[in-house]
Design a protein around this motif. Structure first.
Motif, PDB file in Angstrom:
ATOM      1  N   TYR A   7       0.824  -1.213   0.000  1.00  0.00           N
ATOM      2  CA  TYR A   7       0.000   0.000   0.000  1.00  0.00           C
ATOM      3  C   TYR A   7       0.857   1.262   0.000  1.00  0.00           C
ATOM      4  O   TYR A   7       0.548   2.234  -0.691  1.00  0.00           O
ATOM      5  CB  TYR A   7      -1.029  -0.015   1.137  1.00  0.00           C
ATOM      6  CG  TYR A   7      -2.330  -0.620   0.672  1.00  0.00           C
ATOM      7  CD1 TYR A   7      -3.306   0.152   0.068  1.00  0.00           C
ATOM      8  CD2 TYR A   7      -2.558  -1.983   0.784  1.00  0.00           C
ATOM      9  CE1 TYR A   7      -4.487  -0.407  -0.403  1.00  0.00           C
ATOM     10  CE2 TYR A   7      -3.741  -2.558   0.324  1.00  0.00           C
ATOM     11  CZ  TYR A   7      -4.689  -1.754  -0.274  1.00  0.00           C
ATOM     12  OH  TYR A   7      -5.860  -2.311  -0.758  1.00  0.00           O
ATOM     13  N   ILE A  38       0.444   3.525  -3.327  1.00  0.00           N
ATOM     14  CA  ILE A  38      -0.083   4.890  -3.191  1.00  0.00           C
ATOM     15  C   ILE A  38       0.938   5.895  -3.716  1.00  0.00           C
ATOM     16  O   ILE A  38       0.575   6.856  -4.402  1.00  0.00           O
ATOM     17  CB  ILE A  38      -0.495   5.168  -1.729  1.00  0.00           C
ATOM     18  CG1 ILE A  38      -1.771   4.370  -1.411  1.00  0.00           C
ATOM     19  CG2 ILE A  38      -0.698   6.663  -1.476  1.00  0.00           C
ATOM     20  CD1 ILE A  38      -2.133   4.321   0.061  1.00  0.00           C
ATOM     21  N   LEU A  53      -7.579   0.914  -4.174  1.00  0.00           N
ATOM     22  CA  LEU A  53      -7.884   2.011  -3.254  1.00  0.00           C
ATOM     23  C   LEU A  53      -9.386   2.199  -3.062  1.00  0.00           C
ATOM     24  O   LEU A  53      -9.797   2.909  -2.149  1.00  0.00           O
ATOM     25  CB  LEU A  53      -7.284   3.316  -3.786  1.00  0.00           C
ATOM     26  CG  LEU A  53      -5.776   3.307  -4.016  1.00  0.00           C
ATOM     27  CD1 LEU A  53      -5.322   4.606  -4.654  1.00  0.00           C
ATOM     28  CD2 LEU A  53      -5.044   3.039  -2.704  1.00  0.00           C
ATOM     29  N   PRO A  91      -5.333   8.704  -1.459  1.00  0.00           N
ATOM     30  CA  PRO A  91      -5.478   9.095  -0.054  1.00  0.00           C
ATOM     31  C   PRO A  91      -4.296   9.932   0.428  1.00  0.00           C
ATOM     32  O   PRO A  91      -3.189   9.836  -0.100  1.00  0.00           O
ATOM     33  CB  PRO A  91      -5.545   7.751   0.681  1.00  0.00           C
ATOM     34  CG  PRO A  91      -4.818   6.801  -0.203  1.00  0.00           C
ATOM     35  CD  PRO A  91      -5.065   7.281  -1.605  1.00  0.00           C
ATOM     36  N   LYS A 120      -3.226   9.700   3.609  1.00  0.00           N
ATOM     37  CA  LYS A 120      -2.503   8.845   4.562  1.00  0.00           C
ATOM     38  C   LYS A 120      -3.080   7.438   4.496  1.00  0.00           C
ATOM     39  O   LYS A 120      -4.196   7.238   4.041  1.00  0.00           O
ATOM     40  CB  LYS A 120      -2.656   9.357   6.008  1.00  0.00           C
ATOM     41  CG  LYS A 120      -2.052  10.701   6.267  1.00  0.00           C
ATOM     42  CD  LYS A 120      -2.012  11.089   7.737  1.00  0.00           C
ATOM     43  CE  LYS A 120      -3.327  10.973   8.437  1.00  0.00           C
ATOM     44  NZ  LYS A 120      -3.322  11.443   9.816  1.00  0.00           N
ATOM     45  N   TRP A 121      -2.302   6.495   5.021  1.00  0.00           N
ATOM     46  CA  TRP A 121      -2.764   5.119   5.080  1.00  0.00           C
ATOM     47  C   TRP A 121      -2.187   4.461   6.326  1.00  0.00           C
ATOM     48  O   TRP A 121      -1.157   4.895   6.854  1.00  0.00           O
ATOM     49  CB  TRP A 121      -2.359   4.333   3.827  1.00  0.00           C
ATOM     50  CG  TRP A 121      -0.877   4.339   3.566  1.00  0.00           C
ATOM     51  CD1 TRP A 121      -0.177   5.227   2.800  1.00  0.00           C
ATOM     52  CD2 TRP A 121       0.102   3.453   4.113  1.00  0.00           C
ATOM     53  NE1 TRP A 121       1.155   4.939   2.825  1.00  0.00           N
ATOM     54  CE2 TRP A 121       1.362   3.853   3.631  1.00  0.00           C
ATOM     55  CE3 TRP A 121       0.031   2.365   4.965  1.00  0.00           C
ATOM     56  CZ2 TRP A 121       2.535   3.196   3.967  1.00  0.00           C
ATOM     57  CZ3 TRP A 121       1.211   1.707   5.309  1.00  0.00           C
ATOM     58  CH2 TRP A 121       2.439   2.126   4.799  1.00  0.00           C
ATOM     59  N   SER A 122      -2.869   3.436   6.804  1.00  0.00           N
ATOM     60  CA  SER A 122      -2.321   2.614   7.896  1.00  0.00           C
ATOM     61  C   SER A 122      -2.799   1.186   7.690  1.00  0.00           C
ATOM     62  O   SER A 122      -3.827   0.944   7.051  1.00  0.00           O
ATOM     63  CB  SER A 122      -2.761   3.146   9.273  1.00  0.00           C
ATOM     64  OG  SER A 122      -4.157   3.013   9.441  1.00  0.00           O
ATOM     65  N   VAL A 132      -6.836  -2.103   6.218  1.00  0.00           N
ATOM     66  CA  VAL A 132      -6.130  -0.950   5.653  1.00  0.00           C
ATOM     67  C   VAL A 132      -7.076   0.237   5.796  1.00  0.00           C
ATOM     68  O   VAL A 132      -8.212   0.187   5.325  1.00  0.00           O
ATOM     69  CB  VAL A 132      -5.764  -1.188   4.172  1.00  0.00           C
ATOM     70  CG1 VAL A 132      -5.148   0.062   3.567  1.00  0.00           C
ATOM     71  CG2 VAL A 132      -4.820  -2.380   4.039  1.00  0.00           C
ATOM     72  N   THR A 133      -6.591   1.269   6.456  1.00  0.00           N
ATOM     73  CA  THR A 133      -7.384   2.494   6.618  1.00  0.00           C
ATOM     74  C   THR A 133      -6.771   3.573   5.743  1.00  0.00           C
ATOM     75  O   THR A 133      -5.597   3.912   5.894  1.00  0.00           O
ATOM     76  CB  THR A 133      -7.413   2.942   8.093  1.00  0.00           C
ATOM     77  OG1 THR A 133      -7.932   1.871   8.894  1.00  0.00           O
ATOM     78  CG2 THR A 133      -8.287   4.179   8.266  1.00  0.00           C
ATOM     79  N   LEU A 134      -7.564   4.080   4.817  1.00  0.00           N
ATOM     80  CA  LEU A 134      -7.138   5.154   3.926  1.00  0.00           C
ATOM     81  C   LEU A 134      -7.797   6.435   4.410  1.00  0.00           C
ATOM     82  O   LEU A 134      -9.015   6.470   4.618  1.00  0.00           O
ATOM     83  CB  LEU A 134      -7.553   4.851   2.485  1.00  0.00           C
ATOM     84  CG  LEU A 134      -7.076   3.502   1.926  1.00  0.00           C
ATOM     85  CD1 LEU A 134      -7.666   3.267   0.542  1.00  0.00           C
ATOM     86  CD2 LEU A 134      -5.568   3.441   1.907  1.00  0.00           C
ATOM     87  N   THR A 163     -12.409   8.565   6.132  1.00  0.00           N
ATOM     88  CA  THR A 163     -11.605   7.347   5.991  1.00  0.00           C
ATOM     89  C   THR A 163     -12.396   6.276   5.255  1.00  0.00           C
ATOM     90  O   THR A 163     -13.624   6.256   5.270  1.00  0.00           O
ATOM     91  CB  THR A 163     -11.169   6.788   7.363  1.00  0.00           C
ATOM     92  OG1 THR A 163     -12.329   6.504   8.147  1.00  0.00           O
ATOM     93  CG2 THR A 163     -10.272   7.760   8.098  1.00  0.00           C
TER      94      THR A 163
END
Length: 171
Positions: free
Chosen positions: A67, A71, A111, A117, A119-121, A136-138, A148
């Motif tokens: 990711y 991204i 995505l 996005p 940011k991502w985590s 995956v949090t976008l 998000t």
């Protein structure tokens, strides 16, 4: 016995020279004068910075690596790199399903969006039956009200390739 007169004279000469030097240096502005010193970050703020590390054997790390790189490639408008990343990290049957989803939705299937996005985590969400699960949090930057998107990503523990991407259930 020696006279103390030369020692006093030397001290007076040195004292005069030091005084002259100090007076001259006071008239010369210090380097960077007129500019504010750089801000000093408190130790607590420095500790907040996330540590980024990983292992090629970890399926969760590989999802995060994918990711992050994907991204970046989409953000940089590097379609060739984005395609290569898909070929490397995504299993072939998922790539086919994503192509169908993208045709139908006119958006990027990885995505689940038309834009990139901010940011991502990636967070571990369990494992079982030969698969590892991650969320995956976008984060989409829309000024003062970011939103998000959460994606449920499944990866093969054997190949470490991503085998499925879909919308995560609401929390």
């Amino acid at each position: 016995m020696r006279s103390s007169r030369p020692a006093r004279r030397r001290t007076a000469v040195i004292g005069t020279a030091v005084a002259a030097l100090l007076a001259t240096s006071a008239a010369i502005p210090a380097f960077g004068a007129g500019t504010a010193p750089p801000p000093v970050r408190p130790a607590a703020q420095a500790a907040v910075q996330p540590v980024r590390d990983g292992s090629p054997e970890s399926t969760v790390d590989r999802v995060a690596d994918f990711y992050g790189a994907y991204i970046d490639a989409v953000y940089d408008e590097d379609g060739r790199l984005a395609g290569e990343l898909r070929n490397h990290y995504l299993r072939a049957d998922l790539r086919k399903r994503l192509a169908v989803w993208e045709e139908k939705n006119h958006a990027d299937g990885v995505l689940r969006a038309q834009n990139v996005p901010a940011k991502w985590s990636v967070n571990y969400d369990g494992s079982g039956t030969g698969s590892a699960y991650t969320i995956v949090t976008l984060t989409w930057d829309s000024g003062s009200h970011p939103s998000t998107t959460r994606l449920a990503v499944r990866s093969s523990l054997e190949t470490r390739q991503i085998t499925d991407i879909k919308a995560a259930p609401a929390r």
